[in-house]
Design a protein around this motif. Structure first.
Motif: not given
Length: 317
Positions: A90-119
């Motif tokens: 159960t703990i391994s499944a929870e850990l895997l789910e947590l890693v996958n959720s954070n990894y998905t968030s990390f991959l989508s981080l670049g798409d979420e950044l907007k408005g930094g081209e000028e900087r």
């Protein structure tokens, strides 16, 4: 039984059979104890997660506490292992789910950044400017390095020229002093003017040689009656000439200044050898008293590298 006037069993009320019911096979005189033994064991509660989160968690002590005391678990070792495996899964499944959720968030981080081209463009321009500044500094450093190398080379050339000039002056001074001690006519020419101090120095130098000669002659026992120069004086003149010759060699015989000095050097050497020849002949004529002086004069010839001249004088009658 109906004919006898007795009622049938089915027609009797149920209460009429109460006194004839046989006890069950499970009943006995100690019915209470048997009931307690047949009761099922209590189902163990699930292991709580907070038990494993204590900072000083000890697996051996934890397992011992599970089966000891008033709250002991009635559970076999295999059941406990199975429960722990389930918990680990159960703990391994929870850990895997947590890693996958954070990894998905990390991959989508670049798409979420907007408005930094000028900087980003500002930072890029600043870095390019810094790069050009560094390149300019490196170019100036290279130019300064070449300039410093050129100046060092010129400085070494100047130092060499100064050292050569110093040696040339020293050569001229030594030749001039040697000419004065030998009373060579060119030392008093128009190219060499002497003041009273230089005359005093020459006189004191000659006095020192004469004093040394007197002491040496007294030790030899044959200084009285000789007119020629003493061995010590001629040896000092020969050593001075050798120093002049070595200094000329260090400057280089091809140097125009040295070639100009060679005539004066030759005149000094010939004068020393002439005085040496005269003194050697006088010592030979003196017989036994002049033998010591003859040996010393031969040493002076060796200093001047004029052995052939000494042989020539010795062969003369």
């Amino acid at each position: 039984m109906a004919h006898l006037g007795l009622p049938s069993p089915s027609s009797r009320p149920a209460s009429s059979y109460s006194g004839f019911i046989l006890p069950s096979s499970s009943s006995s005189s100690n019915g209470d104890d048997s009931d307690n033994d047949d009761e099922p064991l209590p189902f163990p509660e699930a292991l709580t997660r907070r038990d494993f989160l204590t900072p000083d968690f000890d697996p051996a002590a934890y397992l011992s506490a599970l089966h000891a005391g008033p709250t002991a678990r009635h559970q076999t070792l295999e059941d406990l292992r199975a429960e722990l495996r389930d918990r680990s899964t159960t703990i391994s499944a929870e850990l895997l789910e947590l890693v996958n959720s954070n990894y998905t968030s990390f991959l989508s981080l670049g798409d979420e950044l907007k408005g930094g081209e000028e900087r980003v463009e500002d930072v890029r321009v600043a870095l390019l400017g810094f790069k050009r500044a560094v390149e300019d500094v490196q170019a100036r450093v290279r130019e300064r390095k070449v300039e410093v190398g050129t100046l060092n080379k010129e400085l070494r050339g100047v130092k060499g020229a100064v050292e050569m000039g110093r040696q040339m002056l020293e050569l001229d001074d030594r030749i001039t002093g040697l000419e004065a001690r030998l009373a060579v006519g060119s030392s008093l020419g128009k190219d060499h003017d002497y003041d009273e101090d230089s005359d005093d120095d020459v006189d004191s130098w000659d006095d020192d040689l004469d004093g040394g000669a007197d002491e040496e002659d007294e030790q030899d026992g044959g200084g009285v009656g000789f007119v020629g120069s003493s061995p010590s004086k001629l040896a000092a003149l020969a050593r001075e000439y050798v120093l002049v010759d070595q200094l000329a060699n260090s400057l280089g015989r091809d140097l125009p200044f040295v070639r100009k000095m060679e005539e004066r050097m030759t005149r000094c050497r010939n004068t020393i050898i002439l005085d040496l020849n005269t003194a050697l002949k006088e010592a030979r004529r003196s017989g036994h008293s002049g033998q010591g002086r003859v040996v010393k004069f031969l040493g002076v010839y060796r200093t001047l590298k004029a052995d052939s001249e000494a042989v020539r004088v010795l062969k003369e009658r």
